[in-house]
Scaffold this motif. Sequence first.
Motif, PDB file in Angstrom:
ATOM      1  N   ARG A 196      65.240  11.691 -17.914  1.00  0.00           N
ATOM      2  CA  ARG A 196      64.736  10.455 -18.521  1.00  0.00           C
ATOM      3  C   ARG A 196      65.854   9.784 -19.304  1.00  0.00           C
ATOM      4  N   HIS A 197      65.630   8.520 -19.649  1.00  0.00           N
ATOM      5  CA  HIS A 197      66.595   7.811 -20.487  1.00  0.00           C
ATOM      6  C   HIS A 197      66.698   8.512 -21.844  1.00  0.00           C
ATOM      7  N   ALA A 198      67.891   8.603 -22.346  1.00  0.00           N
ATOM      8  CA  ALA A 198      68.114   9.215 -23.655  1.00  0.00           C
ATOM      9  C   ALA A 198      67.577   8.293 -24.748  1.00  0.00           C
ATOM     10  N   LEU A 199      67.060   8.911 -25.792  1.00  0.00           N
ATOM     11  CA  LEU A 199      66.522   8.191 -26.951  1.00  0.00           C
ATOM     12  C   LEU A 199      67.311   8.575 -28.195  1.00  0.00           C
ATOM     13  N   GLY A 200      67.236   7.754 -29.206  1.00  0.00           N
ATOM     14  CA  GLY A 200      67.873   8.083 -30.472  1.00  0.00           C
ATOM     15  C   GLY A 200      67.385   9.407 -31.030  1.00  0.00           C
ATOM     16  N   THR A 201      66.136   9.728 -30.770  1.00  0.00           N
ATOM     17  CA  THR A 201      65.563  10.984 -31.273  1.00  0.00           C
ATOM     18  C   THR A 201      66.151  12.220 -30.582  1.00  0.00           C
ATOM     19  N   VAL A 228      72.950  16.116 -20.727  1.00  0.00           N
ATOM     20  CA  VAL A 228      73.078  14.677 -20.945  1.00  0.00           C
ATOM     21  C   VAL A 228      74.182  14.135 -20.044  1.00  0.00           C
ATOM     22  N   VAL A 229      73.980  12.907 -19.576  1.00  0.00           N
ATOM     23  CA  VAL A 229      74.994  12.191 -18.819  1.00  0.00           C
ATOM     24  C   VAL A 229      74.957  10.732 -19.256  1.00  0.00           C
ATOM     25  N   ALA A 230      76.119  10.098 -19.270  1.00  0.00           N
ATOM     26  CA  ALA A 230      76.208   8.660 -19.527  1.00  0.00           C
ATOM     27  C   ALA A 230      77.018   8.040 -18.394  1.00  0.00           C
ATOM     28  N   VAL A 231      76.557   6.892 -17.913  1.00  0.00           N
ATOM     29  CA  VAL A 231      77.199   6.211 -16.796  1.00  0.00           C
ATOM     30  C   VAL A 231      77.320   4.727 -17.125  1.00  0.00           C
ATOM     31  N   GLY A 278      74.946  -0.009 -18.252  1.00  0.00           N
ATOM     32  CA  GLY A 278      75.147   1.429 -18.383  1.00  0.00           C
ATOM     33  C   GLY A 278      73.875   2.080 -18.878  1.00  0.00           C
ATOM     34  N   ALA A 279      73.885   3.406 -18.856  1.00  0.00           N
ATOM     35  CA  ALA A 279      72.707   4.143 -19.306  1.00  0.00           C
ATOM     36  C   ALA A 279      73.102   5.573 -19.649  1.00  0.00           C
ATOM     37  N   ALA A 280      72.341   6.166 -20.528  1.00  0.00           N
ATOM     38  CA  ALA A 280      72.471   7.587 -20.832  1.00  0.00           C
ATOM     39  C   ALA A 280      71.149   8.243 -20.487  1.00  0.00           C
ATOM     40  N   PHE A 281      71.236   9.385 -19.849  1.00  0.00           N
ATOM     41  CA  PHE A 281      70.056  10.144 -19.442  1.00  0.00           C
ATOM     42  C   PHE A 281      70.138  11.554 -20.013  1.00  0.00           C
ATOM     43  N   VAL A 282      68.989  12.141 -20.269  1.00  0.00           N
ATOM     44  CA  VAL A 282      68.925  13.547 -20.657  1.00  0.00           C
ATOM     45  C   VAL A 282      68.053  14.284 -19.652  1.00  0.00           C
ATOM     46  N   ALA A 283      68.332  15.571 -19.540  1.00  0.00           N
ATOM     47  CA  ALA A 283      67.479  16.484 -18.777  1.00  0.00           C
ATOM     48  C   ALA A 283      66.676  17.256 -19.807  1.00  0.00           C
TER      49      ALA A 283
END
Length: 146
Positions: A4-9, A58-61, A44-49
């Motif tokens: 999913r998209h990474a959140l500040g939390t 985590v990945v950022a693209v 761009g986007a950051a995702f977490v597993a």
Amino acid sequence: MEIRHALGTDAPAVTTLLAELGYPDNDETDVRGRLERWARHPEGAAFVAEADGKVVGVVAVVAIPLLERPGSGGRIVALVVDETRRGSGVGRELVAAAEAEALRLGCDTMEVTSSRHRTAAHAFYRARGYEDRCEQSARFIRPLTA
């Protein structure tokens, strides 16, 4: 596992992951701000597993518009998987999410850089079809100051 998209939390978990990647000097508050910035990034986007309610990768693209030809190139800016979960498919899923996002953003190539000492990471990228092209081009970095 959910990507999913990474959140500040997600900052506490991502801060820990960044330390595993070799960047131990990150502050949770700073990481939270960076994750929030990524959430607003138009190209761009950051995702977490997330597995069992815990962020395990985590990945950022980012998409980089090209000048020399039409389109954009994608770049994985960061990728790290919890050391206890490596080899379980988390990284593969995160890279797939980054590649899908890059395609959505109009990219026709994807690149990633990795320190020479990270030989396991190099094998991982090769297994995903990435080629080491360091002999074809050099990477130069210069710090910028105001």
